[in-house]
Enzyme design. Structure first.
Site, short mmCIF file in Angstrom:
data_model
loop_
_atom_site.label_atom_id
_atom_site.label_comp_id
_atom_site.label_asym_id
_atom_site.label_seq_id
_atom_site.Cartn_x
_atom_site.Cartn_y
_atom_site.Cartn_z
N LYS A 167 -16.42 -6.27 6.30
CA LYS A 167 -15.45 -6.99 5.47
C LYS A 167 -14.73 -8.08 6.25
O LYS A 167 -14.13 -7.83 7.30
CB LYS A 167 -14.43 -6.00 4.89
N SER B 5 -3.27 -7.65 2.82
CA SER B 5 -3.52 -7.53 4.26
C SER B 5 -3.97 -8.88 4.83
O SER B 5 -3.57 -9.25 5.94
CB SER B 5 -4.60 -6.49 4.53
N HIS C 220 0.85 -1.20 0.00
CA HIS C 220 0.00 0.00 0.00
C HIS C 220 0.88 1.25 0.00
O HIS C 220 0.63 2.20 -0.75
CB HIS C 220 -0.87 0.05 1.26
N ARG D 83 -2.44 -5.79 -8.37
CA ARG D 83 -1.45 -6.85 -8.20
C ARG D 83 -1.67 -7.90 -9.28
O ARG D 83 -1.91 -7.57 -10.42
CB ARG D 83 -1.55 -7.44 -6.79
O1 PNS Z 1 -9.17 -2.49 0.56
P1 PNS Z 1 -10.24 -2.71 -0.45
O2 PNS Z 1 -11.11 -3.86 -0.06
O3 PNS Z 1 -9.71 -2.86 -1.83
O4 PNS Z 1 -11.11 -1.39 -0.49
C1 PNS Z 1 -12.39 -1.41 -1.06
C2 PNS Z 1 -13.00 0.00 -0.97
C3 PNS Z 1 -12.97 0.53 0.44
C4 PNS Z 1 -12.20 0.94 -1.86
C5 PNS Z 1 -14.45 -0.12 -1.50
O5 PNS Z 1 -15.13 -1.09 -0.78
C6 PNS Z 1 -15.21 1.20 -1.45
O6 PNS Z 1 -15.00 2.06 -2.26
N1 PNS Z 1 -16.10 1.34 -0.43
C7 PNS Z 1 -16.91 2.53 -0.28
C8 PNS Z 1 -18.36 2.26 -0.71
C9 PNS Z 1 -18.53 2.45 -2.20
O7 PNS Z 1 -18.30 3.51 -2.74
N2 PNS Z 1 -18.95 1.38 -2.90
C10 PNS Z 1 -19.22 1.44 -4.32
C11 PNS Z 1 -18.04 1.08 -5.17
S1 PNS Z 1 -18.00 -0.65 -5.39
#
Ligand code: PNS
Length: 163
Positions: A41, A130, A17, A92
Site C-alpha cells: 500500500k 493517515s 481511528h 468519512r
Molecule cells: O486502512 P485501509 O486501507 O482502509 O484498510 C484496508 C483493509 C486492510 C481493511 C483491506 O485492504 C483488507 O481487508 N485487506 C485484507 C485482504 C482482503 O480481505 N481483501 C479483500 C477485501 S477487498
C-alpha cells in the site's frame, strides 16, 4: 457474545481511528483491531507492522474488550477464525464511499455471514487520514491533536531520520 473486527492499515493510527474503535467498543462485547500487513500500500508502510500494532495497543489500553492483532490474510477468513460477525469501518466524507462500498460488496460475496457496518466519522475527523498526517508531518507541519501523543513523537522521530 458479539465480536467485531476493526480492520485497517493504520500507518499510522489517527485519533479518527481511535474514535471509531471507542464507539465500536460501546456497541460490541469485544472488538479486535486487525492491522493489515499491507506491504504494497502506497509504496510500503512508513511503520512496520509491529510498530503499528504497538501504537494501537498503547492507545486502546484503557478500553475493556478491545485487543489488537496483526493479520496477513483475507479479512473474512480472519473473521471466521476469530468468530467475529461484523466488520466495522469508519466512514468519512463521500470520497471514502466508493472504496468502502467495493470492499463491503466483495467481503459479502466472500462470506455472507460477516456483516460490514459503518460508523460515521465526527466532523472533527471527517477529513483526517493517515496519508494526510504523513504528508503534513513530512513537510514539518504539526499533527498534534490529530494522532495520539506517542504516535506524534515517533512520527517526528521517524521522519527526522528519514525512511
Ligand atoms: O486502512 P485501509 O486501507 O482502509 O484498510 C484496508 C483493509 C486492510 C481493511 C483491506 O485492504 C483488507 O481487508 N485487506 C485484507 C485482504 C482482503 O480481505 N481483501 C479483500 C477485501 S477487498
Amino acid at each position: 457474545m458479539k465480536r467485531a473486527l476493526c480492520p485497517g492499515t493504520f500507518d499510522p493510527m489517527t485519533n479518527g481511528h481511535l474514535d471509531i474503535i471507542e464507539r465500536a467498543a460501546g456497541i460490541f462485547d469485544e472488538v479486535i483491531v486487525a492491522v493489515a500487513l499491507s506491504p504494497d500500500k502506497g509504496g510500503g508502510p512508513l511503520f512496520t507492522i509491529d510498530e503499528r500494532v504497538a501504537f494501537l495497543r498503547e492507545a486502546t489500553a484503557h478500553l475493556a474488550g478491545v485487543s489488537v492483532r496483526p493479520f496477513d490474510s483475507l479479512l473474512v477468513d480472519l473473521a471466521r477464525e476469530l468468530d467475529a460477525t461484523a466488520i466495522v469501518k469508519g466512514l468519512r466524507a463521500v470520497t471514502d464511499f466508493e472504496r468502502e462500498f467495493q470492499m463491503a460488496q466483495l467481503n459479502y460475496r466472500l462470506d455472507r455471514a460477516v456483516e460490514t457496518m459503518f460508523i460515521v466519522a465526527i466532523p472533527d475527523y471527517m477529513y483526517l487520514s493517515s496519508s494526510a498526517v504523513k504528508e503534513i508531518a513530512e513537510h514539518g507541519g504539526s499533527v498534534k491533536g490529530l494522532v495520539p501523543d506517542h504516535v506524534n513523537e515517533r512520527l517526528v522521530d521517524r521522519l527526522r531520520k528519514g525512511r
